[in-house]
Design a protein around this motif. Structure first.
Motif, PDB file in Angstrom:
ATOM      1  N   THR A  41      -1.678  19.693   3.063  1.00  0.00           N
ATOM      2  CA  THR A  41      -1.339  18.532   3.897  1.00  0.00           C
ATOM      3  C   THR A  41      -2.557  17.887   4.532  1.00  0.00           C
ATOM      4  OG1 THR A  41      -0.906  20.027   5.760  1.00  0.00           O
ATOM      5  CG2 THR A  41       0.997  19.331   4.448  1.00  0.00           C
ATOM      6  N   LEU A  42      -3.666  18.609   4.681  1.00  0.00           N
ATOM      7  CA  LEU A  42      -4.898  17.996   5.184  1.00  0.00           C
ATOM      8  C   LEU A  42      -5.962  17.888   4.093  1.00  0.00           C
ATOM      9  CD1 LEU A  42      -5.490  19.264   8.844  1.00  0.00           C
ATOM     10  CD2 LEU A  42      -4.762  17.018   8.045  1.00  0.00           C
ATOM     11  N   GLU A  43      -5.541  18.118   2.839  1.00  0.00           N
ATOM     12  CA  GLU A  43      -6.479  18.016   1.722  1.00  0.00           C
ATOM     13  C   GLU A  43      -6.708  16.567   1.337  1.00  0.00           C
ATOM     14  OE1 GLU A  43      -5.918  19.003  -2.870  1.00  0.00           O
ATOM     15  OE2 GLU A  43      -5.980  20.828  -1.667  1.00  0.00           O
ATOM     16  N   LEU A  44      -5.669  15.726   1.536  1.00  0.00           N
ATOM     17  CA  LEU A  44      -5.753  14.331   1.112  1.00  0.00           C
ATOM     18  C   LEU A  44      -6.553  13.512   2.117  1.00  0.00           C
ATOM     19  CD1 LEU A  44      -2.158  13.903  -0.320  1.00  0.00           C
ATOM     20  CD2 LEU A  44      -4.242  14.563  -1.493  1.00  0.00           C
ATOM     21  N   GLY A  45      -6.623  12.171   1.870  1.00  0.00           N
ATOM     22  CA  GLY A  45      -7.685  11.367   2.448  1.00  0.00           C
ATOM     23  C   GLY A  45      -7.618  10.967   3.891  1.00  0.00           C
ATOM     24  N   ILE A  46      -6.765  11.541   4.734  1.00  0.00           N
ATOM     25  CA  ILE A  46      -6.771  11.194   6.156  1.00  0.00           C
ATOM     26  C   ILE A  46      -8.141  11.528   6.751  1.00  0.00           C
ATOM     27  CG2 ILE A  46      -5.664  13.413   6.642  1.00  0.00           C
ATOM     28  CD1 ILE A  46      -4.577  12.213   9.204  1.00  0.00           C
ATOM     29  N   ASP A  47      -8.730  10.575   7.437  1.00  0.00           N
ATOM     30  CA  ASP A  47     -10.063  10.751   8.021  1.00  0.00           C
ATOM     31  C   ASP A  47      -9.924  11.449   9.373  1.00  0.00           C
ATOM     32  OD1 ASP A  47     -12.602  10.651   9.012  1.00  0.00           O
ATOM     33  OD2 ASP A  47     -12.935   8.538   8.561  1.00  0.00           O
ATOM     34  N   ILE A  48     -10.354  12.704   9.411  1.00  0.00           N
ATOM     35  CA  ILE A  48     -10.237  13.446  10.667  1.00  0.00           C
ATOM     36  C   ILE A  48     -11.598  13.596  11.334  1.00  0.00           C
ATOM     37  CG2 ILE A  48      -8.099  14.687  10.246  1.00  0.00           C
ATOM     38  CD1 ILE A  48      -9.669  16.927   9.044  1.00  0.00           C
ATOM     39  N   ASP A 105      -2.753   4.977  -3.163  1.00  0.00           N
ATOM     40  CA  ASP A 105      -3.801   5.873  -2.673  1.00  0.00           C
ATOM     41  C   ASP A 105      -3.574   7.294  -3.184  1.00  0.00           C
ATOM     42  OD1 ASP A 105      -6.094   6.568  -1.373  1.00  0.00           O
ATOM     43  OD2 ASP A 105      -5.436   5.945   0.618  1.00  0.00           O
ATOM     44  N   GLU A 106      -4.658   8.048  -3.277  1.00  0.00           N
ATOM     45  CA  GLU A 106      -4.622   9.445  -3.729  1.00  0.00           C
ATOM     46  C   GLU A 106      -3.880   9.562  -5.060  1.00  0.00           C
ATOM     47  OE1 GLU A 106      -6.499  11.442  -2.297  1.00  0.00           O
ATOM     48  OE2 GLU A 106      -6.758  10.680  -0.268  1.00  0.00           O
ATOM     49  N   TYR A 118       0.866  -1.182   0.000  1.00  0.00           N
ATOM     50  CA  TYR A 118       0.000   0.000   0.000  1.00  0.00           C
ATOM     51  C   TYR A 118       0.903   1.233   0.000  1.00  0.00           C
ATOM     52  CZ  TYR A 118      -3.029   3.666   1.964  1.00  0.00           C
ATOM     53  OH  TYR A 118      -3.694   4.841   2.201  1.00  0.00           O
ATOM     54  N   ILE A 119       0.816   2.042  -1.058  1.00  0.00           N
ATOM     55  CA  ILE A 119       1.681   3.215  -1.217  1.00  0.00           C
ATOM     56  C   ILE A 119       0.837   4.472  -1.074  1.00  0.00           C
ATOM     57  CG2 ILE A 119       3.292   4.410  -2.750  1.00  0.00           C
ATOM     58  CD1 ILE A 119       3.702   1.702  -4.186  1.00  0.00           C
ATOM     59  N   SER A 153       1.055  10.604   7.387  1.00  0.00           N
ATOM     60  CA  SER A 153      -0.169  10.654   8.194  1.00  0.00           C
ATOM     61  C   SER A 153      -1.247   9.770   7.598  1.00  0.00           C
ATOM     62  CB  SER A 153      -0.670  12.097   8.299  1.00  0.00           C
ATOM     63  OG  SER A 153      -0.892  12.653   7.013  1.00  0.00           O
ATOM     64  N   LEU A 154      -1.280   9.664   6.277  1.00  0.00           N
ATOM     65  CA  LEU A 154      -2.261   8.805   5.626  1.00  0.00           C
ATOM     66  C   LEU A 154      -1.969   7.342   5.938  1.00  0.00           C
ATOM     67  CD1 LEU A 154      -4.706   9.227   3.842  1.00  0.00           C
ATOM     68  CD2 LEU A 154      -3.232   9.029   1.843  1.00  0.00           C
ATOM     69  N   ILE A 155      -0.688   6.991   5.954  1.00  0.00           N
ATOM     70  CA  ILE A 155      -0.288   5.621   6.297  1.00  0.00           C
ATOM     71  C   ILE A 155      -0.650   5.321   7.748  1.00  0.00           C
ATOM     72  CG2 ILE A 155       1.766   4.209   6.786  1.00  0.00           C
ATOM     73  CD1 ILE A 155       2.950   5.297   4.194  1.00  0.00           C
ATOM     74  N   ASN A 156      -0.341   6.236   8.642  1.00  0.00           N
ATOM     75  CA  ASN A 156      -0.609   6.006  10.062  1.00  0.00           C
ATOM     76  C   ASN A 156      -2.105   5.872  10.346  1.00  0.00           C
ATOM     77  OD1 ASN A 156       2.135   6.254  10.481  1.00  0.00           O
ATOM     78  ND2 ASN A 156       2.027   8.394  11.107  1.00  0.00           N
ATOM     79  N   ASP A 157      -2.911   6.510   9.509  1.00  0.00           N
ATOM     80  CA  ASP A 157      -4.339   6.651   9.810  1.00  0.00           C
ATOM     81  C   ASP A 157      -5.249   5.727   9.015  1.00  0.00           C
ATOM     82  OD1 ASP A 157      -6.853   8.478  10.499  1.00  0.00           O
ATOM     83  OD2 ASP A 157      -6.790   8.272   8.321  1.00  0.00           O
ATOM     84  N   GLN A 158      -4.824   5.319   7.827  1.00  0.00           N
ATOM     85  CA  GLN A 158      -5.747   4.810   6.827  1.00  0.00           C
ATOM     86  C   GLN A 158      -6.590   3.619   7.276  1.00  0.00           C
ATOM     87  OE1 GLN A 158      -6.580   6.412   4.308  1.00  0.00           O
ATOM     88  NE2 GLN A 158      -7.850   4.935   3.278  1.00  0.00           N
ATOM     89  N   PHE A 159      -6.016   2.706   8.069  1.00  0.00           N
ATOM     90  CA  PHE A 159      -6.733   1.477   8.393  1.00  0.00           C
ATOM     91  C   PHE A 159      -7.378   1.478   9.781  1.00  0.00           C
ATOM     92  CE2 PHE A 159      -3.759  -0.856   5.296  1.00  0.00           C
ATOM     93  CZ  PHE A 159      -4.637  -0.640   4.254  1.00  0.00           C
ATOM     94  N   TYR A 160      -7.440   2.650  10.429  1.00  0.00           N
ATOM     95  CA  TYR A 160      -7.933   2.607  11.806  1.00  0.00           C
ATOM     96  C   TYR A 160      -9.396   2.163  11.868  1.00  0.00           C
ATOM     97  CZ  TYR A 160     -10.874   6.803  11.930  1.00  0.00           C
ATOM     98  OH  TYR A 160     -11.872   7.712  11.737  1.00  0.00           O
ATOM     99  N   ARG A 161     -10.171   2.481  10.802  1.00  0.00           N
ATOM    100  CA  ARG A 161     -11.567   2.038  10.791  1.00  0.00           C
ATOM    101  C   ARG A 161     -11.670   0.522  10.627  1.00  0.00           C
ATOM    102  NH1 ARG A 161     -11.641   5.868   6.891  1.00  0.00           N
ATOM    103  NH2 ARG A 161     -12.161   4.299   5.324  1.00  0.00           N
TER     104      ARG A 161
END
Length: 739
Positions: free
Chosen positions: A340-347, A161-162, A81-82, A87-95
């Motif tokens: 930096t917060l435009e991409l897909g990190i779920d906040i 991703d993205e 997974y690239i 931050s996207l890597i750290n966050d992406q699978f938390y759901r």
């Protein structure tokens, strides 16, 4: 059995239980399409769907299902997974943590902030899903090429991703090069899956994603659904804050004291008491906005709920903003951010997004709008435009509200046409070619010139360079000692090349600056480009700091906090604007359509601009006489074609009788014309196009050395001029406009 029932039946029980727990009554269209392609074919997949539509689950449910089907479970990473951001890597699978835990498939993070002990576990026991940035993957492919077959021998999927942030840029092309190099080492090409919320051309993006993979790339189209937005655009003048500018404007308080700034006061009220993001188009503006909102909070005796997020801040400050925005117990928090917060990190669930000024692209607008409105509520955005009051004697082009026009144009292009900018594919990525040449030599050892050329030019992003251009590049690299020729006439990395590749910065193909780290006591604040002298002050992280001590050799700046507000500057690129945006801006300015999402001030400003434009004849002509010898040209062209137009006028200025050619953004070109030459300018341009072959190369002078990308400084100027003509100029669109 319906298609949804069939797909659902193929999932393992723990995925079915997860779906039940989410309260989903049925699988969405994109989830069915993704499952069909992944489970029933061997194709690649490009999945483009709106933000928060469940793309991650859509691809990973069937991927997990497919991995579990193959019971042999070889000692190898199954999914790579690239992602473009740590931050996207750290966050992406938390759901999906529970789903992944129950699957027994391990997930490993691999980037610069991850400790070596964590990485060592994967190196010893490669398995499961590896999440990685392009830079860390480059380091792995270059420095651990002997480990690649063992690590990825049974690699089945590569998820990018993205994708929209990668395609057309050196960084995205670097990823395609890496995948080709891995495929060569492991003897097969894994399936590629691209994810994005804002793809401008499914066909072009699918072709880029699948390049060199030997597979068809499926790109299912999702059905067009009615737009549900809450959108408002409002305009304010910066000067004369005592003037009333609508009901949200600068009314005077008791005692006749004017409010601080009508635009910023309106922005503050738009986010007060909410969980919100405030986007700006640059780090400088983000810093200034954050400091101003904190200043207003202090004046009003409100709590400081303002956070900041951009690439020059320390990881700890960025993570603090991310965590507070995700934390559902925090009900009031406002983060001022850049891309930096435009991409897909779920906040989490945001109540509102505010955009300062206009975005530069439709894609950027959609990405930012999509940060809000998750979990069942429509997305909500407020755009705030601040403009200096035009002076009474200001020339015509300076009294047109260009940013307001661009904001309206971007909204209209998507809402009426669903237009998103198509990707631009680089024709001559010389900087990347230089980088991959050194990387391949460093990983493979001595190679003949023929074999090296074959290896590099077989990489899809570089195949268009051609053998002759690559030969020129190789000769220059040998002559400059980036590459050395051995007695056996083989090629190895030279001494100058060693100095480049031995820096950790080599792995990134995007341009970076020599930044200085800012510290306050033991806390790292972030980085700035130029160190101020001791005693001077500068802004960072939305605050002002005074320099206490400098350690230039270690690139350290020690500071203390002080009150106040200042501006700060970083080098950067504002990005390209598409011609369709400019054409829509013209339609907005010269038409009579009313836009229900405009606030009171914005409506008045547009009406005023339309009156000015009509009186000046902008609705009829692109060339306007300003008096004396002065003229202004409104070509209504995007960044690339506008740049070409200005170069064309400069090159032919003597023949056309022009001087003092100036421009502002890509909105207009002003010039002086002698002997009534301005009145005949368009005819003169026609004559030049009719009488000679105007090419992009003819508009680049022999003395230029256009350096833009990271490794351009190592490229021969002649090649850089050809690349500039190929990738940064557009003569065809210019000819079409003047015809």
């Amino acid at each position: 059995m319906t298609e949804g029932d069939r797909v659902f039946s193929e999932f393992p029980d723990f995925i079915k239980e997860y779906i039940y727990s989410q309260g989903w009554s049925e699988l969405r269209k994109i989830q069915l399409e993704a499952a069909r392609v992944i489970l029933d074919t061997d194709d690649n997949l490009l999945l483009s769907s709106s933000t928060a539509s469940g793309k991650t689950e859509a691809v990973f449910f069937p991927i997990i299902t497919d991995i579990l089907r193959h019971s042999e479970r070889e000692q190898s990473v199954s999914v790579l997974y690239i992602a473009p951001l740590k931050s996207l890597i750290n966050d992406q699978f938390y759901r999906m943590e529970d789903v992944l835990a129950r699957s027994g498939i391990p997930v490993t993070h691999w980037h610069g902030d991850v400790g070596m002990s964590h990485k060592a576990k994967l190196l010893k026991n490669p398995s499961g899903i590896l999440q990685i940035t392009p830079e860390s993957l480059e380091s792995m492919v270059m420095n651990r090429s002997n480990d690649i077959p063992r690590l990825f021998s049974a690699l089945r999927y590569v998820v990018i991703d993205e994708v929209h942030s990668m395609i057309g840029a050196d960084r995205g092309n670097q990823v395609i090069c890496q995948l080709m190099r891995i495929a060569r080492l492991i003897g097969h090409s894994p399936r590629r899956i691209g994810l994005s919320a804002t793809v401008g051309s499914l066909e072009l993006t699918a072709a880029w994603l699948g390049a060199g993979s030997g597979r068809v790339t499926a790109a299912p189209r999702t059905p067009r659904t009615p737009l549900k937005w809450r959108l408002g655009l409002e305009h304010f003048y910066i000067q004369d804050p005592a003037e009333v500018q609508g009901k949200h404007g600068a009314e005077k308080k008791s005692g006749g004291v004017a409010r601080l700034d009508p635009g910023f006061e309106y922005l503050y009220d738009a986010v007060a008491g909410r969980k919100a993001l405030v986007f700006s188009n640059s780090r400088e503006e983000t810093e200034y906005v954050t400091a101003t909102l904190r200043q207003i909070a202090k004046k009003r005796s409100d709590p400081d709920i303002f956070l900041i997020h951009h690439g020059n801040l320390s990881a700890s400050l960025r993570e603090e903003a991310e965590e507070k925005m995700k934390d559902e117990s925090v009900t009031r928090a406002v983060t001022c951010a850049t891309v930096t917060l435009e991409l897909g990190i779920d906040i989490g669930r945001l109540e509102r997004v505010v955009q300062v000024g206009a975005p530069t692209s439709v894609a950027g607008f959609l990405q930012r709008l999509g940060r809000s409105g998750r979990r069942g509520t429509p997305p909500e955005m407020v755009m705030v435009f601040r403009e200096e009051t035009p002076l009474p004697n200001a020339p015509l082009p300076q009294i047109i509200p260009w940013e307001l026009l661009r904001g309206i144009a971007i909204v209209e292009l998507y809402s009426t046409e669903r237009f998103i900018e198509p990707p631009r594919i680089k024709k001559m990525p010389l900087s990347l070619a230089f980088h991959q040449t050194l990387s391949i030599l460093a990983s493979s050892g001595e190679m003949s010139a023929k074999k090296l050329a074959e290896r590099v030019l077989s990489l899809p992003p570089l195949s268009g360079l051609g053998r002759e251009v690559y030969r020129e590049l190789l000769v220059s690299m040998i002559n400059s000692d980036y590459i050395e020729m051995t007695e056996e006439r083989g090629l190895i990395v030279g001494l100058a090349g060693e100095r480049i590749i031995n820096s950790y910065k080599f792995y990134a193909v995007f341009k970076d600056s020599e930044d200085y780290t800012v510290r306050c006591d033991s806390e790292e604040i972030g980085t700035i480009t130029t160190p101020p002298p001791v005693g001077d002050r500068f802004a960072l992280a939305g605050r002002v700091w005074e320099v206490k001590e400098l350690e230039l050799a270690r690139k350290l700046i020690f500071v203390k906090p002080v009150d106040g507000k200042m501006e700060v500057s970083w080098p950067g690129d504002s990005g390209e604007i598409h011609t369709k945006i400019l054409l829509m801006m013209r339609e907005v300015l010269t038409g009579d359509k009313q836009y229900p999402y405009l606030g009171e001030n914005a409506k008045l400003r547009l009406e005023n601009a339309r009156t000015v434009a009509k009186n000046a004849g902008m609705d009829r002509d692109m060339l306007i006489y300003l008096g004396g010898q002065s003229y202004v040209l409104f070509p209504w062209l995007g960044t690339r074609s506008f740049r070409t137009a200005k170069r064309f006028l400069q090159k032919n200025s003597s023949e056309l009788g022009l001087s003092d050619i100036q421009s502002e953004g890509c909105c207009y070109i002003t010039f002086k014309a002698r002997d009534n030459a301005g009145a005949h300018l368009l005819a003169g341009i026609h004559d030049i196009f009719d009488s000679r072959d105007v090419t992009p190369e003819s508009l680049v002078s022999d003395g230029e050395c256009p350096v833009f990308d990271k490794f351009d400084e190592y490229i021969p100027p002649e090649l850089l001029r050809r690349a500039y003509a190929a990738d940064r100029l557009d003569v065809d669109e210019l000819k079409e406009r003047f015809e």
